[in-house]
Enzyme design. Structure first.
Site, PDB file in Angstrom:
ATOM      1  N   PRO A   1       8.926  -3.743  -1.175  1.00 61.80           N
ATOM      2  CA  PRO A   1      10.182  -3.390  -0.494  1.00 61.80           C
ATOM      3  C   PRO A   1      10.076  -3.562   1.026  1.00 61.80           C
ATOM      4  O   PRO A   1       9.060  -3.208   1.618  1.00 61.80           O
ATOM      5  CB  PRO A   1      10.369  -1.911  -0.856  1.00 61.80           C
ATOM      6  CG  PRO A   1       9.578  -1.707  -2.109  1.00 61.80           C
ATOM      7  CD  PRO A   1       8.434  -2.677  -2.057  1.00 61.80           C
ATOM      8  N   VAL A   2      11.137  -4.131   1.621  1.00 58.55           N
ATOM      9  CA  VAL A   2      11.159  -4.396   3.064  1.00 58.55           C
ATOM     10  C   VAL A   2      11.549  -3.115   3.805  1.00 58.55           C
ATOM     11  O   VAL A   2      12.452  -2.395   3.370  1.00 58.55           O
ATOM     12  CB  VAL A   2      12.191  -5.507   3.377  1.00 58.55           C
ATOM     13  CG1 VAL A   2      12.290  -5.760   4.876  1.00 58.55           C
ATOM     14  CG2 VAL A   2      11.823  -6.788   2.648  1.00 58.55           C
TER      15      VAL A   2
ATOM     16  N   GLY B   1       4.565  -4.280   3.528  1.00 59.62           N
ATOM     17  CA  GLY B   1       4.827  -5.631   3.020  1.00 59.62           C
ATOM     18  C   GLY B   1       4.608  -6.697   4.089  1.00 59.62           C
ATOM     19  O   GLY B   1       3.991  -7.731   3.822  1.00 59.62           O
TER      20      GLY B   1
ATOM     21  N   MET C   1       5.645   0.469   2.965  1.00 57.48           N
ATOM     22  CA  MET C   1       4.600   0.024   2.034  1.00 57.48           C
ATOM     23  C   MET C   1       3.795  -1.163   2.552  1.00 57.48           C
ATOM     24  O   MET C   1       3.022  -1.770   1.797  1.00 57.48           O
ATOM     25  CB  MET C   1       5.208  -0.320   0.675  1.00 57.48           C
ATOM     26  CG  MET C   1       5.634   0.919  -0.092  1.00 57.48           C
ATOM     27  SD  MET C   1       6.135   0.513  -1.768  1.00 57.48           S
ATOM     28  CE  MET C   1       4.567   0.029  -2.490  1.00 57.48           C
TER      29      MET C   1
ATOM     30  N   GLY D   1      10.104  -0.316   4.098  1.00 57.84           N
ATOM     31  CA  GLY D   1       9.986   0.847   3.220  1.00 57.84           C
ATOM     32  C   GLY D   1       8.728   1.666   3.397  1.00 57.84           C
ATOM     33  O   GLY D   1       8.504   2.614   2.672  1.00 57.84           O
TER      34      GLY D   1
ATOM     35  N   LYS E   1       0.842  -1.212   0.000  1.00 58.47           N
ATOM     36  CA  LYS E   1       0.000   0.000   0.000  1.00 58.47           C
ATOM     37  C   LYS E   1       0.867   1.248   0.000  1.00 58.47           C
ATOM     38  O   LYS E   1       2.043   1.220   0.395  1.00 58.47           O
ATOM     39  CB  LYS E   1      -0.945   0.013   1.217  1.00 58.47           C
ATOM     40  CG  LYS E   1      -0.272  -0.056   2.596  1.00 58.47           C
ATOM     41  CD  LYS E   1       0.222   1.273   3.127  1.00 58.47           C
ATOM     42  CE  LYS E   1       1.070   1.134   4.369  1.00 58.47           C
ATOM     43  NZ  LYS E   1       1.786   2.350   4.740  1.00 58.47           N
TER      44      LYS E   1
ATOM     45  N   ASP F   1      -1.696  -1.843   9.833  1.00 56.20           N
ATOM     46  CA  ASP F   1      -1.932  -1.903   8.383  1.00 56.20           C
ATOM     47  C   ASP F   1      -2.489  -3.243   7.910  1.00 56.20           C
ATOM     48  O   ASP F   1      -2.772  -3.406   6.722  1.00 56.20           O
ATOM     49  CB  ASP F   1      -0.618  -1.651   7.613  1.00 56.20           C
ATOM     50  CG  ASP F   1      -0.042  -0.273   7.879  1.00 56.20           C
ATOM     51  OD1 ASP F   1      -0.779   0.603   8.357  1.00 56.20           O
ATOM     52  OD2 ASP F   1       1.161  -0.089   7.602  1.00 56.20           O
TER      53      ASP F   1
ATOM     54  N   SER G   1       2.676  -6.488   6.616  1.00 60.31           N
ATOM     55  CA  SER G   1       1.224  -6.548   6.864  1.00 60.31           C
ATOM     56  C   SER G   1       0.536  -7.349   5.771  1.00 60.31           C
ATOM     57  O   SER G   1      -0.398  -8.113   6.040  1.00 60.31           O
ATOM     58  CB  SER G   1       0.642  -5.132   6.907  1.00 60.31           C
ATOM     59  OG  SER G   1       1.261  -4.392   7.930  1.00 60.31           O
TER      60      SER G   1
HETATM   61  O1  C5P Z   1       0.972  -1.371  14.220  1.00 55.85           O
HETATM   62  P1  C5P Z   1       2.327  -1.415  13.595  1.00 55.85           P
HETATM   63  O2  C5P Z   1       3.161  -2.563  14.084  1.00 55.85           O
HETATM   64  O3  C5P Z   1       2.300  -1.283  12.113  1.00 55.85           O
HETATM   65  O4  C5P Z   1       3.063  -0.100  14.096  1.00 55.85           O
HETATM   66  C1  C5P Z   1       4.456  -0.008  14.197  1.00 55.85           C
HETATM   67  C2  C5P Z   1       4.797   1.158  15.113  1.00 55.85           C
HETATM   68  O5  C5P Z   1       4.471   2.390  14.475  1.00 55.85           O
HETATM   69  C3  C5P Z   1       4.092   1.204  16.434  1.00 55.85           C
HETATM   70  O6  C5P Z   1       4.758   0.425  17.376  1.00 55.85           O
HETATM   71  C4  C5P Z   1       4.141   2.690  16.774  1.00 55.85           C
HETATM   72  O7  C5P Z   1       5.418   3.040  17.278  1.00 55.85           O
HETATM   73  C5  C5P Z   1       4.017   3.339  15.409  1.00 55.85           C
HETATM   74  N1  C5P Z   1       2.623   3.701  15.103  1.00 55.85           N
HETATM   75  C6  C5P Z   1       2.070   4.788  15.750  1.00 55.85           C
HETATM   76  N2  C5P Z   1       0.778   5.159  15.481  1.00 55.85           N
HETATM   77  C7  C5P Z   1       0.047   4.486  14.546  1.00 55.85           C
HETATM   78  C8  C5P Z   1       0.600   3.386  13.849  1.00 55.85           C
HETATM   79  C9  C5P Z   1       1.902   3.012  14.154  1.00 55.85           C
HETATM   80  O8  C5P Z   1       2.717   5.430  16.597  1.00 55.85           O
HETATM   81  N3  C5P Z   1      -1.212   4.866  14.314  1.00 55.85           N
END
Ligand code: C5P
Length: 300
Positions: free
Chosen positions: A97-98, A104, A102, A100, A11, A139, A106
């Protein structure tokens, strides 16, 4: 059935407006997720234990292969919900891409959920899969849904929105950025200033999306995380201006970065832009959007 294969898209975020962090550390978001035609292919087969192997065209160094991997966590969450006692062998062909921005990882998790729901014949409906997906990462629900959707809250409360077709050039970066670090950098850059609640997408933005009007959409793309990504990776600013000089309607950091995306007027412009950026020493992928969320690949 011995194995099941699913494709799940990466995405980009066409708008990413970031409010203040909540008590759980997650930031309040209003974002527009948009699934692009760069996909992960996830194949699952029966096994007693859970295992993962990853291959693909992208740099694979930083992918955890153990229980920390989001696809394994997704598989275990589905098994727990279903009372399934066995494991699964998960194989991922990675194209997104890792590290990055996007989504991936998720997409891998979303693909594993859809594939295992079929392999194990657990029969969960899309709503139930979305409920398993949400705690795995902000995501993951969107990778199930695909298309185009406004995300609120952590980004996991999704409302699909109509979208015409758009053409992009995606520039993966050899350098990776950690999403938590990018959010933390944004907080540091904001310091003590009061942070407004993220704004709802404008009617103008939704109309440009729905009609597929790239020229109208270009000035409305916004990413509040961009200053933080540029702070951590100063070269990005120069690459963004190169893309604009080569005729992109707009250029932006994708999600938390450092992948960059450029909006092109049409398929031909996207191809010319990709060639121009490659001549400048970048790896550039010309892609179309939106595409479907995680879905079964018919055998044969
Ligand atoms: O949920 P996900 O693992 O993708 O999020 C990775 C990190 O990004 C979270 O641990 C947080 O530090 C940050 N994040 C955030 N607010 C969001 C989404 C992600 O602070 N709405």
């Amino acid at each position: 059935m011995d194995s099941v294969t699913v494709k799940a898209p990466g995405k980009i975020n066409l708008i990413l407006q970031v409010g203040a962090p909540g008590p759980d550390g997650y930031h309040d978001l209003v974002t527009c997720f948009h699934a692009v035609d760069i996909s992960e292919t996830i194949t699952v087969s029966h096994a007693d234990e859970f295992s993962l192997s990853v291959a693909g065209s992208v740099s694979l160094d930083e992918i955890p292969l153990g229980g920390d991997n989001l696809a394994i966590r997704a598989a275990k969450a589905l098994a727990a919900l279903s009372g399934y006692q066995g494991g699964a062998k998960i194989t991922i062909d990675k194209q997104v891409p890792v590290g990055g921005g996007m989504g991936g990882g998720s997409a891998d998790a979303a693909g594993a959920l859809v594939a295992l729901n079929v392999l194990w014949q657990t029969g969960h409906d899309p709503e139930q899969l979305l409920a398993v997906a949400a705690p795995l990462g902000a995501d993951v629900p969107f990778a199930l849904l695909g298309g185009s959707a406004i995300g609120r809250g952590r980004g996991d409360h999704l409302t699909p929105v109509p979208s015409g077709i758009f053409h992009w050039v995606v520039l993966p970066s050899p350098v990776h950025l950690s999403t938590p670090q990018v959010y933390a950098t944004l907080d540091a850059l904001r310091g003590d200033e009061a942070v407004a609640a993220p704004r709802e997408p404008s009617d103008e933005f939704l109309a440009a999306m729905a009609s597929g009007d790239a020229t109208a959409l270009a000035p409305l793309l916004v990413n509040d995380l961009a200053p933080a990504s540029l702070e951590l990776h100063a070269d990005l600013a120069r690459t963004l201006s190169q893309g604009r000089d080569l005729g992109a309607l707009a250029g932006m950091v994708s999600g938390s970065g450092p992948t960059l995306v450029f909006l092109a007027a049409d398929a031909g412009s996207a191809q010319r832009l990709a060639l121009g950026l490659e001549a400048g020493g970048h790896r550039a992928l010309s892609v179309i959007s939106p595409v479907r969320g995680a879905h079964l690949v018919e055998p044969g």
